[in-house]
Scaffold this motif. Structure first.
Motif, PDB file in Angstrom:
ATOM      1  N   PHE A  64      11.506   6.510  13.200  1.00  0.00           N
ATOM      2  CA  PHE A  64      10.216   6.587  12.512  1.00  0.00           C
ATOM      3  C   PHE A  64      10.074   7.994  11.941  1.00  0.00           C
ATOM      4  CE2 PHE A  64       9.509   3.232  15.674  1.00  0.00           C
ATOM      5  CZ  PHE A  64       9.064   2.223  14.854  1.00  0.00           C
ATOM      6  N   GLU A  79       7.052   9.849  11.213  1.00  0.00           N
ATOM      7  CA  GLU A  79       6.277   8.881  10.445  1.00  0.00           C
ATOM      8  C   GLU A  79       5.528   8.000  11.450  1.00  0.00           C
ATOM      9  OE1 GLU A  79       4.712   7.517   8.018  1.00  0.00           O
ATOM     10  OE2 GLU A  79       6.274   7.101   6.546  1.00  0.00           O
ATOM     11  N   THR A  80       4.526   7.226  10.977  1.00  0.00           N
ATOM     12  CA  THR A  80       3.840   6.240  11.829  1.00  0.00           C
ATOM     13  C   THR A  80       3.049   6.890  12.949  1.00  0.00           C
ATOM     14  OG1 THR A  80       5.836   4.912  11.518  1.00  0.00           O
ATOM     15  CG2 THR A  80       4.140   3.964  12.877  1.00  0.00           C
ATOM     16  N   LEU A  83      -0.102   5.492  14.763  1.00  0.00           N
ATOM     17  CA  LEU A  83      -0.024   4.591  15.917  1.00  0.00           C
ATOM     18  C   LEU A  83      -0.632   5.248  17.158  1.00  0.00           C
ATOM     19  CD1 LEU A  83       0.967   2.063  17.318  1.00  0.00           C
ATOM     20  CD2 LEU A  83       3.254   3.047  17.401  1.00  0.00           C
ATOM     21  N   ILE A 157       2.328  -2.019  13.206  1.00  0.00           N
ATOM     22  CA  ILE A 157       3.627  -1.643  13.770  1.00  0.00           C
ATOM     23  C   ILE A 157       4.723  -2.488  13.138  1.00  0.00           C
ATOM     24  CG2 ILE A 157       5.018  -1.495  15.864  1.00  0.00           C
ATOM     25  CD1 ILE A 157       2.448  -1.306  17.471  1.00  0.00           C
ATOM     26  N   ASP A 160       5.444  -1.250   9.722  1.00  0.00           N
ATOM     27  CA  ASP A 160       6.207  -0.002   9.732  1.00  0.00           C
ATOM     28  C   ASP A 160       7.638  -0.224  10.219  1.00  0.00           C
ATOM     29  OD1 ASP A 160       4.542   1.974   8.650  1.00  0.00           O
ATOM     30  OD2 ASP A 160       3.375   2.121  10.482  1.00  0.00           O
ATOM     31  N   GLY A 304       1.606   6.821   8.332  1.00  0.00           N
ATOM     32  CA  GLY A 304       2.157   5.462   8.407  1.00  0.00           C
ATOM     33  C   GLY A 304       1.160   4.402   7.990  1.00  0.00           C
ATOM     34  N   THR A 306       0.369   1.887   9.681  1.00  0.00           N
ATOM     35  CA  THR A 306      -0.449   1.504  10.835  1.00  0.00           C
ATOM     36  C   THR A 306      -1.817   2.166  10.759  1.00  0.00           C
ATOM     37  OG1 THR A 306       1.581   1.405  12.128  1.00  0.00           O
ATOM     38  CG2 THR A 306      -0.487   1.392  13.344  1.00  0.00           C
TER      39      THR A 306
END
Lengths: 464, 464
Positions: A64, A79-80, A83, A157, A160, A304, A306
């Motif tokens: 990620f 990234e992400t 979350l 999720i 992503d 991200g 998310t």
């Protein structure tokens, strides 16, 4: 990712300790849930801020990660990370429930007197406290709000992790919103809307019109629109989380207009809905500000999809379950503009490159409008080209034409590129600040219109 | 992964069409929600069965794949396919809500008469239907059950994606269970348990004892235990999903004892709780049987930790919110045994290899007990070695000793290996069938004990 600095450690530690003290005090003194919500949001901020730093490495190890295209020598960053926000948010939302319902728990316990014999005789053992005094409709709202946001997180999720196609992921939020729509269906069931006075005689209807099934389509559309429009107004550091923070603050301002006793006495009938909104938005602000500090220019992490879905769905939930979805849309005017403006590219009328974020000019260090170019082999349809040239004359887009007058290139159709067309090259953070100020200004104007002009269209203010 | 065969397509198509017809009919005729639940479970089965085939490739492309160690030349097959079950389950659980509450929606709508003036005058516009007649406590249970299961799914995905350490993931379900515990706290609040008659005089207490906060610890422990114990009774094709199906059927049998009118008239006071359990378990059976068909020997897909957590949490939710968590534990006796038996390895008293699944003998094609061996450099503590030798004499484990009598090797401490120690080498599917039969037999015995012997210990049956 770096470890926490000593200053950060002590600041976050003191903040957390202070918030815990407020929490304990609120619990003991049966204080207002609002204080508990503020304290829990502070803890959510501290926890998110630290966890993003701690977990960045793990996210990168698992793939990620991404490269910042608008930096001179941008390495890979996690990234992400939104979350983390979503998980902390869900955790604190649950932790807040006992505070939200403390007064009712005490009241219904006193009511039942915890008289074991009476409970046993009355068959009340199975249900514990007597239920008729307890505001279960509020509790159900929290449960289904949580359910909707948790579903949104799952689908975020998956997006992503699996890199879904745009046309698939556009409808993802509709699935996530199902718990909320189901609650609305079985519990509230209000599908009437007020009809603006000037329209009544034309439509031949009274004050209210029952939209029936269409109202669910409308709510579904809101829950598709909010997450997606935050997701497409993206591409520069801090813009996704920045716009979310601005929108959250504007909704809180709107809530305050209903809740502030000076503005409305006796208490406004929609007070409960707006308290619900406040309790959902304060922790959202907590986790979002923490993320913004890491995601602001120059970004150390990316948020991200998310986060975008999650943030948009928080707004959809408070708007729909709080019965002010139309007011909500007033705060999304820049997003609505961006969506409509993007539509020709989203629906492939104008070719859409893989990335439409503003172009980074490494020489000046500034952002410039990025462009879509049209190959000789795949020329624009003539009508579309004429349309673009027309828009160019009113400065809504910037096109280049060849010697035969055919459009060979256009600035990409996003509000960020348009702003750069108007304002000239800007540094990344300057662009973000200006767009966020625009969002704030338009939102304030929208709220003003909502509360001062609505009486011209409706017979009473604040029906929804 | 292969596409659907024509036979599969037509079977699933006919099943889905039939189920849809039942659904429409149930809705129109205000039929029993039970029929809707059965029909929705059928659709869930068909949808899960097909989606697993369709999405296997995508999962493998994204790295969710594994090699079957118990096959002669096992290629890689998709992992984490239980995620499909969880997503379909959540989707159908929401779709079931309108059916579950249809009669109440109609009743409360008739009650309010949809009299617009009355709604408006009474300020009821904000709440729509009048709420006092609506079983909101049931609705809240569904919302929080969904919230808990969605959280479990999130954490399961994170576990499968991030490969968490055992000691971290052990506590994961506790976080996921928070929504359910919060609902219990603010809504039910029953923390009394019945005291067995023989114990009352020793403890000097009456019929009920209030466990207070300890009851929440107990519920938290249940929600940690159920998911984890399914996760550790794993390692051969079909065993995770097989044991979940057996347990679900046993709970349904227990529910039937309360719901079947012949067994109890007048209607049992716990009827609502057991209907809740049935409505949650039927679609779970639907998605699980679909997964089992792909995961049974020789497996085409693996279920992943997501499925184990999810299945365990479904049981924890129905047990806790249905107030029969102690009965639930009777159905988990093989899992409890497996957990206690595994404890010396889980807590590192006995060295624990990375994998403890039975060893595949490629020559015979049969499974044999796998072993943990002890290096000269890291010998067993003498006391532990003596303990293992003692267990060996009563055939609870199989050890090898060197010439000085020191233990050099022991069969791994799982119920699957123990069964192979007792029964000799078995083919993988034979082992799975025998363990599932054991689970069924022990569970039936537990239920019989629960309903026939409980009166010896408690003054009344079925209090919880």
């Amino acid at each position: 990712m770096r470890p926490l600095t000593p200053t950060e450690t002590s600041t976050l530690g003191i903040l957390t300790a202070a918030c815990l003290a407020v929490l304990v005090n609120t619990w003991r003194s049966d204080g207002e849930p609002l204080f508990a919500s503020l304290a829990i949001s502070g803890i959510a901020f501290a926890f998110t801020y630290a966890t993003i730093l701690w977990s960045g490495e793990v996210f990168m190890r698992k793939g990620f990660k991404g490269r910042d295209l608008s930096k001179k020598n941008g390495g890979e960053i996690p990234e992400t990370m939104g979350l983390v926000c979503a998980l902390v948010y869900l955790l604190v939302l649950v932790s807040f429930l006992p505070f939200a319902f403390k007064s009712h728990i005490v009241a219904s316990t006193l009511d039942a007197g915890y008289d074991k014999d009476r409970i046993l005789e009355g068959g009340g053992m199975e249900t514990g406290r007597f239920l008729h005094r307890f505001p279960l409709e509020k509790l159900a709202s929290y449960g289904f709000a949580y359910a909707t946001l948790a579903s949104t997180t799952i689908l975020g999720i998956l997006d992503d992790a699996f890199d879904m196609r745009w046309r698939h992921k556009f409808f993802i939020p509709a699935f996530a919103a199902l718990p909320m729509l189901a609650l609305y269906f079985v519990d509230f069931g209000v599908t009437h809307v007020s009809v603006p006075v000037p329209l009544r005689q034309y439509l031949g209807v009274g004050e209210l019109i029952d939209l029936g099934g269409f109202y669910y389509v409308y709510m579904g559309a809101i829950s598709i629109f909010c997450p997606n429009c935050i997701n497409i107004m993206a591409g520069i550091n801090g813009i996704e989380v920045g716009q979310s923070i601005v929108i959250a603050c504007l909704i809180l301002l709107n809530d305050a207009l209903y809740l502030f006793p000076a503005a409305h006495r006796p208490p406004h009938p929609a007070e409960e809905s707006h308290l619900f909104s406040v309790y959902l938005l304060l922790p959202f602000l907590g986790v979002s500000v923490a993320l913004a500090l890491h995601n602001w220019f120059p970004a150390k992490v990316f948020v991200g999809d998310t986060y975008c879905y999650f943030a948009g769905m928080v707004f959809a939930v408070v708007g729909i379950l709080g019965h002010f979805s139309k007011t909500l849309l007033l705060l999304f005017i820049p997003q609505i503009f961006n969506f409509l403006y993007s539509a020709p590219q989203l629906f492939k009328l104008v070719p859409c490159p893989r990335h439409r974020l503003p172009r980074f000019n490494a020489r000046t260090g500034l952002l410039e409008p990025s462009v879509a170019t049209f190959e000789e082999a795949q020329p624009l349809r003539p009508l579309v080209g004429e349309g673009l040239k027309l828009l160019d004359t009113v400065h809504i887009v910037r096109v280049k034409t060849d010697e035969r007058g055919r459009v060979t290139e256009t600035s990409n159709l996003t509000i960020l590129n348009l702003w750069l067309v108007w304002r000239g090259p800007l540094r990344e953070d300057r662009l973000a600040v200006e767009i966020l100020l625009l969002q704030t200004g338009v939102g304030l104007l929208g709220l003003w219109a909502r509360h001062s002009l609505a009486l011209l269209l409706f017979t009473a203010d604040n029906r929804f």
